[in-house]
Design an enzyme around this catalytic site. Structure first.
Site, short mmCIF file in Angstrom:
data_model
loop_
_atom_site.label_atom_id
_atom_site.label_comp_id
_atom_site.label_asym_id
_atom_site.label_seq_id
_atom_site.Cartn_x
_atom_site.Cartn_y
_atom_site.Cartn_z
N LYS A 1 0.85 -1.19 0.00
CA LYS A 1 0.00 0.00 0.00
C LYS A 1 0.88 1.23 0.00
O LYS A 1 1.85 1.31 0.73
CB LYS A 1 -0.89 0.00 1.25
CG LYS A 1 -2.35 -0.16 0.95
CD LYS A 1 -3.20 0.00 2.18
CE LYS A 1 -4.65 -0.25 1.81
NZ LYS A 1 -5.52 -0.37 2.95
N GLU B 1 -19.85 -7.43 9.21
CA GLU B 1 -20.87 -6.72 9.99
C GLU B 1 -21.89 -7.66 10.61
O GLU B 1 -22.32 -7.45 11.75
CB GLU B 1 -21.59 -5.70 9.10
CG GLU B 1 -20.70 -4.56 8.62
CD GLU B 1 -19.92 -4.85 7.34
OE1 GLU B 1 -19.22 -3.95 6.86
OE2 GLU B 1 -20.02 -6.00 6.83
N ARG C 1 -25.93 -3.98 6.49
CA ARG C 1 -25.45 -5.33 6.19
C ARG C 1 -25.70 -6.30 7.34
O ARG C 1 -25.60 -7.50 7.16
CB ARG C 1 -23.96 -5.29 5.85
CG ARG C 1 -23.60 -4.20 4.87
CD ARG C 1 -22.15 -4.25 4.45
NE ARG C 1 -22.00 -5.13 3.30
CZ ARG C 1 -20.84 -5.40 2.73
NH1 ARG C 1 -19.73 -4.88 3.20
NH2 ARG C 1 -20.77 -6.20 1.70
#
Length: 621
Positions: free
Chosen positions: A284, A370, A398
């Site tokens: 990243k 979630e 969700r």
């Protein structure tokens, strides 16, 4: 704000994937360097997501170089990583407008480009959608290829595994690329592994593998022996057994920053039959040292100077609601060892960094899961603890079944601290917290609170934590009004609002942080204002009183009008046969695009002037 494209001679030749594919392969490393520099310079001027895109430059170039996009279909999970994709698919000149009102969408968006196959904002949807497309392509028998790119964070969600399990069962032709940027590139990514990827994706190995399975299919013990031997041979350098078990041909991990090797491997894999899984290792923030060192800090960035070694500090001032929540957690946990805080991979966004360090045994980051977060809270509550689920409004969608089935039906003491409720600004349609009041209000046993300022938020969190059933406190992104925050805790009387301004004729019933705007409008109109505090249970006594003393009631909330707090007020008045004109103000019945919160409030008539105007227009009728 334009970038001088003459500084990017190779990138200038690749404004579309067709142009990219006409370039000689040996120019690709130069193209990647220019694309990375362009991305850095563009995002530093516009703000937006940076570290993820810096990590996917080579992958994006290789995928568009090998696959015939847009005929071959490329799906990006979440989309933080898709800025290089936007730059290479005809949107380079518009990049300075990304995430801004009427500008480029922050994520892949079907309405924006034929190269964006799937509109995304929430994670872990790409493999399911790609499988559906692959089944469609198989029916058409037109040799259309489908690729989904998913990150190591997004693949933690159950939905990704549900999709892979199904793909392994029905065996369509599709490629899943796992973009793995867990820290640095691991040691086993090197010449040996890149060579191995060539061998494993090559036609000889594949034909032996498939042929061996067919020949040995009738001899279970030998077949099992061959499979185990293959696993162990690959297992020395390949951590892919789990994906093989799901029915995928696993290849990798390979260096995701070697564009020429990626092109070779993808060319091999493009012709393979059945579900393929390519595991690439990336870094990243690749190529920009500050972002490499702090990928979390550089995930989403404000405007900044790329020559500086750090991002500009946000100006001190009013605390955000996320910080108010984080401080509440730490103060409450110091008193209550049964407090357990859960987040689905939103530690930084939800203001939980300090809590995670000070109370590590009471903190659970469950990754992007979630549904699990909500049902984990169920188990903690059953075992006598007091769980708090810190979750964005749009992500709670969700976990909706779990909210009903696992928390509310059993009436368990779980507190939902719902951040990013209402309009969120630059993330657009997928992240606007527009629906939580509507979808929670219909659930029995739920207590729902909407604070008007920072101190109200703190006291409501305390009230919800003390409550013996499911409770929710929903608050917006960003800062409040600068109200003084009391360190002491005071439980609010449940279901009771308060009148904050007395007037005549019109009464404004405010739910949440539009109270300040409502008061400014009321000053001009001579109206009464009530801070309702509770969306459920409603303060029925106060509603009756306001209806009796005023000609018109106005409700205001940062939630869709359909089924929201204002609907609750109307339902109550009708049940009591109180015939009173009611104007419901809130979010309209459409998905709201990106723009700053202030811009959208003005556009939707929810700033002070807009509220005043809408009330005056209603009265004029």
């Amino acid at each position: 704000m334009t970038l001088d494209i003459s500084k990017y001679p190779t990138l200038a030749l690749a404004n579309t994937p067709d142009e990219l594919r006409s370039l000689p392969k040996e120019t690709l490393p130069t193209l990647c360097d220019e694309l990375r520099t362009y991305l850095l310079n563009s995002v530093s001027q516009s703000s937006g997501h940076l570290a993820s895109g810096l990590g996917t430059v080579e992958l994006t170039v290789a995928l568009h170089y090998v696959y015939q996009t847009p005929y071959d279909q490329l799906l990006w999970d979440v989309g933080h990583q898709a800025y290089p994709h936007k730059i290479l698919t005809g949107r380079r000149e518009q990049m300075p407008t990304i995430r801004q009102k009427d500008g480029l969408h922050p994520f892949p968006w079907r309405g924006e480009s034929e190269y964006d196959v799937l509109s995304v904002g929430h994670s872990s949807t790409s493999i399911s959608a790609a499988l559906g497309i692959a089944i469609g392509a198989q029916k058409e028998a037109n040799n259309r290829k489908v690729v989904s790119v998913i990150g190591d964070g997004a693949i933690t969600a159950g939905m990704a595994f549900e999709a892979m399990n199904h793909a392994g069962d029905i065996h369509p032709d599709m490629l899943v690329v796992l973009n793995d940027n867990e820290m640095s590139i691991s040691e086993n990514v090197g010449a040996l592994n890149n060579h191995l990827a060539q061998v494993l994706s090559g036609s000889l190995y594949t034909s032996i593998r498939e042929g061996g399975k067919k020949v040995l299919s009738g001899v279970p013990p030998i077949k099992e022996l061959v499979r185990r031997t293959e696993e162990h041979l690959k297992g020395m350098v390949v951590p892919g057994t789990m994906f093989e078990e799901l029915g995928f041909n696993y290849i990798g991990p390979v260096d995701g920053h070697d564009v020429l090797e990626l092109v070779k491997t993808l060319k091999n894999m493009r012709h393979l039959k059945g579900p393929q899984f390519l595991h690439i290792m990336t870094k990243k923030g690749k190529g920009y040292e500050p972002a490499e060192k702090d990928p979390i800090g550089y995930h989403g960035v404000p405007k900044f100077d790329p020559a500086a070694s750090s991002l500009p500090k946000s100006k001190g001032g009013k605390p955000t609601f996320s910080k108010v929540f984080g401080d509440f957690l730490c103060d409450m946990a110091a008193q209550d060892p049964k407090l357990m805080a859960i987040t689905p991979a939103m530690r930084e966004g939800s203001g939980m960094v300090r809590f995670s360090k000070e109370f590590p045994k009471q903190y659970f980051d469950v990754a992007i899961a979630e549904q699990h977060a909500v049902t984990l809270a169920t188990g903690l509550a059953i075992s006598g603890n007091k769980p708090i689920v810190a979750i964005y409004s749009t992500f709670l969608q969700r976990g909706y079944d779990q909210l009903i089935h696992d928390v509310a039906i059993m009436n368990l003491p779980v507190l939902f601290a719902i951040d990013r409720a209402g309009l969120v600004g630059a993330d657009g349609q997928t992240h606007q917290g527009a629906f939580d009041l509507s979808f929670m209000r219909c659930i029995p046993n739920m207590m729902i609170m909407a604070p008007s300022d920072e101190d109200e938020c703190r006291q409501m969190l305390y009230t919800g934590h003390q409550h013996q059933g499911p409770a929710a406190v929903r608050y917006p992104r960003g800062s409040g009004t600068g109200a003084e925050i009391q360190q002491s805790f005071t439980a609010l009387e449940i279901g009771k609002g308060r009148v904050v301004r007395k007037g005549s004729n019109v009464a404004i019933l405010s739910f949440g942080t539009f109270l300040d705007n409502a008061q400014q409008a009321a000053e001009k109109l001579g109206a009464t204002v009530a801070d309702m505090r509770f969306v459920k249970p409603l303060d029925e006594e106060l509603i009756q009183q306001l209806a009796a003393e005023h000609d018109v009631l106005v409700t205001i909330e940062e939630n869709v009008v359909a089924g929201g707090a204002g609907s609750g007020v109307v339902e109550y008045l009708m049940s009591q046969k109180i015939a009173k004109p009611v104007l419901n103000l809130g979010l309209p019945d459409r998905f709201i695009a990106q723009g700053t919160q202030d811009e959208m409030h003005v556009e939707l008539g929810l700033d002070a002037k807009g509220i005043q105007r809408q009330i005056e227009e209603y009265l004029a009728k």
